[in-house]
Design a protein around this motif. Structure first.
Motif, PDB file in Angstrom:
ATOM      1  N   GLU A   3       0.841  -1.192   0.000  1.00  0.00           N
ATOM      2  CA  GLU A   3       0.000   0.000   0.000  1.00  0.00           C
ATOM      3  C   GLU A   3       0.882   1.250   0.000  1.00  0.00           C
ATOM      4  N   ILE A   4       0.499   2.250  -0.761  1.00  0.00           N
ATOM      5  CA  ILE A   4       1.243   3.506  -0.798  1.00  0.00           C
ATOM      6  C   ILE A   4       0.845   4.318   0.419  1.00  0.00           C
ATOM      7  N   ASP A  40      -6.112  10.065  -1.232  1.00  0.00           N
ATOM      8  CA  ASP A  40      -6.218   8.632  -0.923  1.00  0.00           C
ATOM      9  C   ASP A  40      -6.793   7.850  -2.112  1.00  0.00           C
ATOM     10  N   PHE A  41      -7.800   8.419  -2.752  1.00  0.00           N
ATOM     11  CA  PHE A  41      -8.413   7.767  -3.909  1.00  0.00           C
ATOM     12  C   PHE A  41      -7.396   7.564  -5.019  1.00  0.00           C
ATOM     13  N   GLY A  47      -1.980   5.114  -8.077  1.00  0.00           N
ATOM     14  CA  GLY A  47      -0.620   5.049  -7.545  1.00  0.00           C
ATOM     15  C   GLY A  47       0.178   3.879  -8.067  1.00  0.00           C
ATOM     16  N   GLY A  48      -0.461   2.726  -8.233  1.00  0.00           N
ATOM     17  CA  GLY A  48       0.229   1.547  -8.721  1.00  0.00           C
ATOM     18  C   GLY A  48       0.795   1.722 -10.118  1.00  0.00           C
ATOM     19  N   VAL A  49       0.116   2.495 -10.939  1.00  0.00           N
ATOM     20  CA  VAL A  49       0.594   2.741 -12.310  1.00  0.00           C
ATOM     21  C   VAL A  49       1.914   3.512 -12.262  1.00  0.00           C
ATOM     22  N   TYR A  50       1.961   4.559 -11.438  1.00  0.00           N
ATOM     23  CA  TYR A  50       3.188   5.339 -11.293  1.00  0.00           C
ATOM     24  C   TYR A  50       4.294   4.509 -10.634  1.00  0.00           C
ATOM     25  N   TYR A  51       3.924   3.731  -9.651  1.00  0.00           N
ATOM     26  CA  TYR A  51       4.872   2.862  -8.957  1.00  0.00           C
ATOM     27  C   TYR A  51       5.503   1.881  -9.944  1.00  0.00           C
TER      28      TYR A  51
END
Length: 83
Positions: A3-4, A40-41, A47-51
Motif C-alpha cells: 500500500e502507498i 487517498d483515492f 498510484g500503482g501505475v506510477y509505482y
C-alpha cells in the motif's frame, strides 16, 4: 504491491498542493477532508501505475548499467594463445 503510504508531513503538503491546484486551475475551493480523500483515492487507484512505471524505469537503467559493466569485463580480457 504494498500500500502507498505517506508520512503525516507528506500528506499535509500533498493536501495543500491539491487545494492550491483546485484554487488556481479550477477556481474552486476544496477543504482538507475532501483533498485528503482525493489523495487517498488517487493513491489507491492510480498510484500503482506510477509505482510500476518507476520500477520499469529503474529496471531499464539497471539493465543499461549492467550491459556497460559486462562490456567493460570483455575490454579487460587479455588475448592469449590459449583462447
Amino acid at each position: 504491491m504494498a500500500e502507498i503510504k505517506f508520512s503525516r508531513d507528506q500528506k499535509v503538503r500533498l493536501v495543500a498542493e491539491i487545494q492550491r491546484y483546485f484554487d488556481k486551475e479550477l477556481d474552486q475551493e476544496i477543504g482538507d477532508f475532501d483533498a485528503e480523500f482525493l489523495l487517498d483515492f488517487f493513491s489507491e487507484k492510480v498510484g500503482g501505475v506510477y509505482y510500476n512505471q518507476g520500477l520499469n524505469d529503474a529496471r531499464r537503467l539497471l539493465d543499461e548499467k549492467l550491459d556497460t559493466i559486462t562490456e567493460s569485463f570483455y575490454e579487460l580480457e587479455k588475448v592469449t594463445e590459449f583462447d
